[in-house]
Design a protein around this motif. Structure first.
Motif, short mmCIF file in Angstrom:
data_model
loop_
_atom_site.label_atom_id
_atom_site.label_comp_id
_atom_site.label_asym_id
_atom_site.label_seq_id
_atom_site.Cartn_x
_atom_site.Cartn_y
_atom_site.Cartn_z
N LYS A 151 0.94 -1.14 -0.10
CA LYS A 151 0.03 -0.13 -0.32
C LYS A 151 0.93 1.25 0.10
O LYS A 151 0.30 2.43 0.04
CB LYS A 151 -0.91 0.03 1.04
N GLY A 152 2.10 1.18 0.06
CA GLY A 152 2.95 2.43 -0.06
C GLY A 152 3.44 2.96 1.32
O GLY A 152 2.97 2.74 2.38
N SER A 153 4.67 3.69 1.16
CA SER A 153 5.48 3.90 2.41
C SER A 153 4.72 4.93 3.07
O SER A 153 4.63 5.06 4.28
CB SER A 153 6.94 4.20 2.03
N MET A 154 3.94 5.88 2.55
CA MET A 154 3.31 7.05 3.16
C MET A 154 2.21 6.82 3.78
O MET A 154 2.11 7.06 4.93
CB MET A 154 2.85 7.97 2.08
N ALA A 155 1.46 5.66 3.46
CA ALA A 155 0.57 5.17 4.11
C ALA A 155 0.82 4.52 5.35
O ALA A 155 0.10 4.34 6.40
CB ALA A 155 -0.53 4.37 3.32
N SER A 156 1.94 3.69 5.05
CA SER A 156 2.47 2.85 6.43
C SER A 156 2.94 3.82 7.49
O SER A 156 2.82 3.62 8.77
CB SER A 156 3.60 2.05 5.82
N GLY A 197 3.03 20.20 -4.82
CA GLY A 197 1.79 20.15 -4.12
C GLY A 197 0.78 21.24 -4.88
O GLY A 197 1.04 22.10 -5.43
N GLY A 198 -0.34 20.89 -4.69
CA GLY A 198 -1.67 21.68 -5.59
C GLY A 198 -2.57 20.81 -6.13
O GLY A 198 -3.80 21.08 -5.63
N GLU A 199 -2.18 19.70 -6.84
CA GLU A 199 -3.13 19.05 -7.17
C GLU A 199 -3.70 17.97 -6.31
O GLU A 199 -4.66 17.39 -6.28
CB GLU A 199 -2.70 18.37 -8.69
N SER A 200 -2.23 17.36 -5.69
CA SER A 200 -2.70 16.46 -4.58
C SER A 200 -1.61 17.08 -3.44
O SER A 200 -0.76 17.81 -3.79
CB SER A 200 -2.50 15.09 -5.14
N TYR A 201 -1.78 16.27 -2.43
CA TYR A 201 -0.85 16.63 -1.02
C TYR A 201 -0.49 15.42 -0.43
O TYR A 201 -1.02 14.20 -0.56
CB TYR A 201 -1.58 17.52 -0.19
N ALA A 202 0.70 15.40 0.41
CA ALA A 202 1.08 14.48 1.00
C ALA A 202 0.28 14.02 2.14
O ALA A 202 0.43 12.85 2.85
CB ALA A 202 2.54 14.60 1.42
N PHE A 241 -9.68 18.25 7.11
CA PHE A 241 -10.06 18.02 8.39
C PHE A 241 -9.33 17.07 9.12
O PHE A 241 -9.12 17.01 10.19
CB PHE A 241 -11.65 17.38 8.16
N LEU A 242 -9.10 15.91 8.16
CA LEU A 242 -8.13 14.66 8.96
C LEU A 242 -6.59 15.41 9.34
O LEU A 242 -6.10 15.11 10.26
CB LEU A 242 -7.96 13.80 8.20
N THR A 243 -6.33 16.26 8.54
CA THR A 243 -4.89 17.04 8.86
C THR A 243 -5.12 17.77 10.20
O THR A 243 -4.04 17.62 10.88
CB THR A 243 -4.50 18.00 7.75
N ALA A 244 -5.99 18.57 10.37
CA ALA A 244 -6.23 19.24 11.72
C ALA A 244 -6.28 18.26 12.75
O ALA A 244 -5.70 18.25 13.74
CB ALA A 244 -7.27 20.13 11.53
N LEU A 245 -6.92 17.16 12.54
CA LEU A 245 -7.30 15.96 13.59
C LEU A 245 -6.04 15.38 14.01
O LEU A 245 -5.62 14.94 14.93
CB LEU A 245 -8.31 15.23 13.02
N LEU A 303 4.29 12.28 -3.83
CA LEU A 303 3.18 12.74 -4.96
C LEU A 303 3.09 12.16 -6.05
O LEU A 303 4.12 11.83 -6.69
CB LEU A 303 3.30 14.16 -4.92
N SER A 304 1.96 11.48 -6.54
CA SER A 304 2.15 10.76 -7.82
C SER A 304 2.67 11.36 -9.10
O SER A 304 2.18 12.71 -9.34
CB SER A 304 0.70 10.51 -8.21
N PRO A 305 3.60 10.71 -9.97
CA PRO A 305 3.92 11.47 -11.30
C PRO A 305 2.76 11.70 -12.04
O PRO A 305 2.77 12.57 -12.97
CB PRO A 305 5.06 9.86 -11.65
N GLN A 306 1.63 10.95 -11.85
CA GLN A 306 0.56 11.42 -13.00
C GLN A 306 -0.04 12.59 -12.43
O GLN A 306 -0.65 13.16 -13.52
CB GLN A 306 -0.58 10.04 -12.55
N ASP A 307 0.35 13.09 -11.23
CA ASP A 307 -0.29 14.65 -11.21
C ASP A 307 0.36 15.73 -12.19
O ASP A 307 -0.26 16.61 -12.59
CB ASP A 307 0.38 15.08 -9.93
N VAL A 308 1.32 15.19 -12.89
CA VAL A 308 1.78 16.29 -14.16
C VAL A 308 0.77 16.33 -15.31
O VAL A 308 0.73 17.35 -15.75
CB VAL A 308 3.21 15.55 -14.96
N TYR A 309 0.00 15.17 -15.49
CA TYR A 309 -1.19 15.41 -16.31
C TYR A 309 -2.22 16.48 -15.93
O TYR A 309 -2.99 16.98 -16.64
CB TYR A 309 -1.66 14.03 -16.61
#
Length: 403
Positions: free
Chosen positions: A31-36, A260-265, A270-274, A344-350
């Motif tokens: 599932k990826g290191s950031m989620a871990s 960052g902008g199209e997506s964030y780490a 709400f969850l960021t604040a929490l 951040l996903s390389p697909q964000d470039v699109y």
């Protein structure tokens, strides 16, 4: 000591640890290191940051090896590959007192040159009661070597500093470019307290508005009314987008790098604040155990932990910078992206390509993840120089597959 005091999170941790370990195992399986890392954070780093630090719970522990196993690339490689560890006694750098003790221990040549180039000056910022002691660098080509080009302003990422650009800045100067960069709130040696006080005093105040005004004060001080090339990396990309949308009169061209902008780490606001307290605890724990990105030399600065918490409590830049705002940015823009970015996903470039009104080019950076200025600085510098000079861009890595 109570039976549960040795367990991160106290009694709640006793019940959450088995669940957390199961989550970690599942996430590490694909599932990826950031989620871990998020699973570890929520399970093991709960509680009030000040109380946790005072209790000593941020010190060491068996979890270090586990944390390293799920650390994303932006915290490794050039960040953690060099520890400045040497046999024998170190010769400490002769630096101003405002740069603290940790910076004096640097030995990497590029880091030493960069930290010695730093300056400190008070800036009056709209919305702040007191001037902000702002750390910055201002690098100029040698006499007679300056090219007829706009200056470039570099904006670093979250909890980073101008040290992030220590490999590319000299190359830009050698190409005849003037380089300006300041350390914005949460990063480096810039004072944090004026921002913390303003946010506490006015519930309607936001970090992004104050950061934008701080950037404007810096650019006005350094460049007057001269237009600049603005480059933002990682979360600094969101800072750059916000500035370019708000002050198009200041911008000649815009460069976004793994922005960052199209997506964030981080998750939605709400969850960021929490999660502000456990995330802050995680940063402090990493600082105490030498696990912050190299060379992180400002963790002992006044208000560092409090500024991180205040920023996260606000919900973060996703409250301000999103596709709607991106569609209003008029500046010609180059999008740079590490081909193996795992933050951040390389697909964000699109997405940037579709939403930016004047996206002139997208270039995938070979052999780079989320920190291309550290991981492939020669390619990054060559790409910036070519773009600014209107020359053909270097051959990049293949574009990512579309989702």
């Amino acid at each position: 000591m109570g039976a549960f005091d040795a367990v991160p999170g106290g009694i709640a941790g006793v019940f959450l640890i088995p669940i957390g370990l199961l989550l970690v195992i599942i996430l590490l399986a694909g599932k990826g290191s950031m989620a871990s890392g998020a699973a570890l954070m929520l399970v093991f780093f709960g509680g009030n940051p000040d109380e946790r630090e005072a209790s000593g719970k941020n010190e060491g522990g068996w979890i270090i090896d586990l944390a390293l196993s799920v650390t994303p690339s932006a915290w490794k490689k050039a960040y953690m590959g060099e520890r400045d560890a040497e046999d024998g006694e170190k010769v400490l750098l002769d630096l101003p007192a405002w740069q603290g003790e940790q910076a004096r221990e640097l030995v990497e040549p590029e880091a030493v040159a960069n930290v010695k180039s730093m300056q400190l000056a008070p800036l009056s910022v709209e919305g702040l009661a007191d001037p902000v002691d702002t750390c910055f660098m201002s690098l100029h080509p040698a006499p007679g070597a300056a090219a007829d080009l706009p200056p470039i302003v570099l904006i670093h990422g979250f909890d980073s500093s101008v040290l992030e650009f220590r490999y590319i800045a000299p190359k830009l100067v050698e190409a005849g470019m003037r380089v300006e960069a300041m350390e914005w709130w949460t990063g480096g040696f810039t004072a944090r307290e004026p921002f913390i006080q303003a946010l506490a005093a006015d519930p309607s105040a936001t970090p992004w508005d104050l950061i934008r005004k701080h950037q404007r004060a810096f650019i006005k001080r350094q460049l007057g009314d001269q237009k600049c090339i603005l480059l933002g990396a990682s979360l600094g990309g969101a800072v750059a987008i916000d500035f370019a949308a708000s002050h198009p009169e200041c911008i000649e061209k815009l460069i976004l790098m793994d922005a960052g902008g199209e997506s964030y780490a981080q998750p939605d606001p709400f969850l960021t604040a929490l999660a502000a307290d456990p995330v802050t605890n995680l940063f402090q724990w990493r600082a105490n155990n030498g696990l912050l990105p190299y060379p992180h030399v400002w963790a002992k600065e006044a208000g560092w932990r409090q500024a991180l918490r205040a920023y996260l409590k606000s919900g973060g830049y996703q409250q301000r910078v999103n596709p709607t705002l991106i569609k209003t940015v008029p500046a010609p823009t180059l999008v740079l992206w590490g081909e193996e970015d795992d933050v951040l996903s390389p697909q964000d470039v699109y997405k940037f390509q579709a939403d930016l009104p004047n996206c002139e080019a997208v270039l995938m950076i070979p052999k780079a993840q989320h920190a291309p200025a550290l991981e492939n600085p020669s390619f990054v510098a060559d790409s910036i120089i070519a773009y600014v000079k209107g020359q053909p861009l270097p051959q990049g890595a293949p574009m990512p597959a579309k989702a």
